[in-house]
Design a protein around this motif. Structure first.
Motif, PDB file in Angstrom:
ATOM      1  N   THR A  49      -1.098   8.655  -2.491  1.00 31.18           N
ATOM      2  CA  THR A  49      -0.931   8.326  -1.575  1.00 31.18           C
ATOM      3  C   THR A  49      -1.214   8.757  -0.636  1.00 31.18           C
ATOM      4  OG1 THR A  49       0.215   6.369  -2.603  1.00 31.18           O
ATOM      5  CG2 THR A  49       0.211   5.883  -0.559  1.00 31.18           C
ATOM      6  N   SER A  50      -1.320   9.476   0.101  1.00 28.52           N
ATOM      7  CA  SER A  50      -1.278  10.675   1.061  1.00 28.52           C
ATOM      8  C   SER A  50      -2.786  10.850   1.443  1.00 28.52           C
ATOM      9  CB  SER A  50      -0.138  11.237   1.609  1.00 28.52           C
ATOM     10  OG  SER A  50       0.092  12.270   0.568  1.00 28.52           O
ATOM     11  N   MET A  51      -3.187  11.115  -0.607  1.00 34.22           N
ATOM     12  CA  MET A  51      -4.180  11.602  -0.751  1.00 34.22           C
ATOM     13  C   MET A  51      -5.339  10.579  -0.649  1.00 34.22           C
ATOM     14  SD  MET A  51      -2.865  15.550  -2.916  1.00 34.22           S
ATOM     15  CE  MET A  51      -4.405  15.656  -3.004  1.00 34.22           C
ATOM     16  N   GLY A  52      -5.056   9.820  -0.436  1.00 33.05           N
ATOM     17  CA  GLY A  52      -6.244   8.551  -0.619  1.00 33.05           C
ATOM     18  C   GLY A  52      -6.461   7.876  -1.407  1.00 33.05           C
ATOM     19  N   ALA A  53      -5.351   8.079  -2.614  1.00 31.34           N
ATOM     20  CA  ALA A  53      -5.698   7.579  -3.844  1.00 31.34           C
ATOM     21  C   ALA A  53      -4.532   5.953  -3.776  1.00 31.34           C
ATOM     22  CB  ALA A  53      -5.022   7.860  -4.987  1.00 31.34           C
ATOM     23  N   ASP A  54      -5.546   4.971  -4.572  1.00 36.86           N
ATOM     24  CA  ASP A  54      -5.009   3.966  -4.920  1.00 36.86           C
ATOM     25  C   ASP A  54      -4.325   3.492  -5.936  1.00 36.86           C
ATOM     26  OD1 ASP A  54      -4.946   1.109  -5.208  1.00 36.86           O
ATOM     27  OD2 ASP A  54      -7.560   0.515  -5.396  1.00 36.86           O
ATOM     28  N   VAL A  55      -2.931   4.086  -5.099  1.00 28.73           N
ATOM     29  CA  VAL A  55      -2.047   4.278  -6.578  1.00 28.73           C
ATOM     30  C   VAL A  55      -1.586   2.548  -7.603  1.00 28.73           C
ATOM     31  CG1 VAL A  55       0.344   5.066  -7.486  1.00 28.73           C
ATOM     32  CG2 VAL A  55      -1.920   6.070  -5.593  1.00 28.73           C
ATOM     33  N   VAL A  56      -1.359   2.805  -8.379  1.00 29.06           N
ATOM     34  CA  VAL A  56      -0.571   1.631  -9.262  1.00 29.06           C
ATOM     35  C   VAL A  56       0.125   2.366  -9.954  1.00 29.06           C
ATOM     36  CG1 VAL A  56      -1.348  -0.615 -10.324  1.00 29.06           C
ATOM     37  CG2 VAL A  56      -2.328   0.155  -9.345  1.00 29.06           C
ATOM     38  N   PHE A  57       2.007   1.523  -9.743  1.00 32.00           N
ATOM     39  CA  PHE A  57       2.990   2.857  -9.622  1.00 32.00           C
ATOM     40  C   PHE A  57       3.967   1.448 -10.647  1.00 32.00           C
ATOM     41  CE2 PHE A  57       7.876   3.426  -8.510  1.00 32.00           C
ATOM     42  CZ  PHE A  57       7.479   4.671  -9.009  1.00 32.00           C
ATOM     43  N   VAL A  58       4.095   1.773 -12.093  1.00 35.29           N
ATOM     44  CA  VAL A  58       4.331   0.807 -12.748  1.00 35.29           C
ATOM     45  C   VAL A  58       5.631   1.607 -13.284  1.00 35.29           C
ATOM     46  CG1 VAL A  58       4.448  -0.484 -15.085  1.00 35.29           C
ATOM     47  CG2 VAL A  58       2.555   0.259 -13.966  1.00 35.29           C
ATOM     48  N   THR A  59       7.326   0.413 -12.622  1.00 36.86           N
ATOM     49  CA  THR A  59       8.652   0.660 -12.910  1.00 36.86           C
ATOM     50  C   THR A  59       9.243   0.498 -13.312  1.00 36.86           C
ATOM     51  OG1 THR A  59      10.528   2.362 -11.289  1.00 36.86           O
ATOM     52  CG2 THR A  59       8.771   0.038 -10.542  1.00 36.86           C
ATOM     53  N   GLY A  60      10.030   0.315 -14.318  1.00 32.31           N
ATOM     54  CA  GLY A  60      11.346   0.250 -14.789  1.00 32.31           C
ATOM     55  C   GLY A  60      12.849   0.232 -13.802  1.00 32.31           C
ATOM     56  N   PRO A  61      13.784  -0.485 -13.939  1.00 35.10           N
ATOM     57  CA  PRO A  61      14.529  -0.413 -13.062  1.00 35.10           C
ATOM     58  C   PRO A  61      15.447   0.862 -12.109  1.00 35.10           C
ATOM     59  CG  PRO A  61      15.338  -1.568 -15.663  1.00 35.10           C
ATOM     60  CD  PRO A  61      14.043  -1.088 -15.459  1.00 35.10           C
TER      61      PRO A  61
END
Ligand code: CTP
Ligand code: CA
Length: 223
Positions: A49-61
């Motif tokens: 994200t800090s390098m400009g990417a559009d990040v989708v973060f799929v996380t478990g608990p």
């Protein structure tokens, strides 16, 4: 509130990161899971994200804080994680840092299993989908760069190299998670980056430093 995306070498790139464990229910109060703090996946999402990417973060608990500036999708089970990942595609790169449970309980109970003295429950397992292998082996719309992680306790490089070939991903980030390394749950990591060019050993460093180095390699690879 709109979060302004940082400008950088990954501006305009859409990147998927999976992270955390999955929980596979036994009944409404119990589950099986892998050990995972989600720290390395979260650090990676932050670095990208800090390098400009559009990040989708799929996380478990996971316990780790969610990465600010990323689009966060919360799931519980491996099946839900696969479904969420398929919705997120297409992406420019997909990084699979999640510690996905290999098995789920075949028939989870809708009601709480009651303890009875001397009577042990037995569980039937079913195999979970392999999300990394599924995406790596897509014949249409495969992300140009697919990266897996391999947490191993024995023969780290041999196991991780075989894993890369078996699953069909481009890179594997391998690490030695024997308890005496202190890596599981700790803030540092010692990784080896395995690609078709061989194994590159990185010195021990903080998980956020590993994340930044990896994000830089990803940016270089995407060009
Ligand atoms: N992975 C996945 N879906 C699964 C299992 C693993 O996406 N059902 C991904 C992990 O996120 C990781 C990589 O595959 O990037 C390797 O996971 P690992 O558990 O090390 O590999 P396995 O093939 O499950 O082998 P094993 O657990 O027997 O070492
Ligand atoms: Ca596994």
């Amino acid at each position: 509130i709109e979060t302004a995306l940082a400008e950088g070498p990954l501006t305009g790139r859409r990147i998927l990161v999976t992270s955390g464990p999955t929980h596979e229910p036994i009944d409404p109060v119990r589950y099986i899971a892998n050990r995972s703090s989600g720290a390395q996946g979260t650090a990676l999402a932050r670095a990208l994200t800090s390098m400009g990417a559009d990040v989708v973060f799929v996380t478990g608990p996971a316990d780790a804080d969610r990465p600010v500036g990323a689009h966060v999708v919360e799931v519980e089970t491996a099946a839900e994680m696969l479904e969420a990942v398929q919705v997120v595609l297409p992406v420019d790169a997909a990084i699979f840092a999640a510690a996905v449970a290999d098995w789920r309980v075949a028939t989870a109970s809708d009601s709480k299993i009651k303890k009875q003295a001397g009577a042990l429950p037995s569980l039937d397992f079913a195999e979970n989908p392999d999300i990394l292998a599924t995406v790596s082996q897509m014949t249409e719309g495969r992300p140009p760069l697919v990266v897996g992680f391999a947490a191993e306790t024995d023969d780290v490089i041999a196991n991780a190299t075989a894993k890369r070939l078996r699953k069909g991903c481009d890179w594997i980030v391998a690490n030695d998670v024997r308890p005496e390394t202190g890596i599981m749950g700790g803030s540092e990591n010692t990784v080896t980056l395995i690609s078709d060019e061989g194994a590159e050993h990185w010195p021990r460093m903080g998980k956020s430093e590993v994340a930044h180095h990896l994000a830089e390699r990803i940016a270089k690879q995407l060009g």
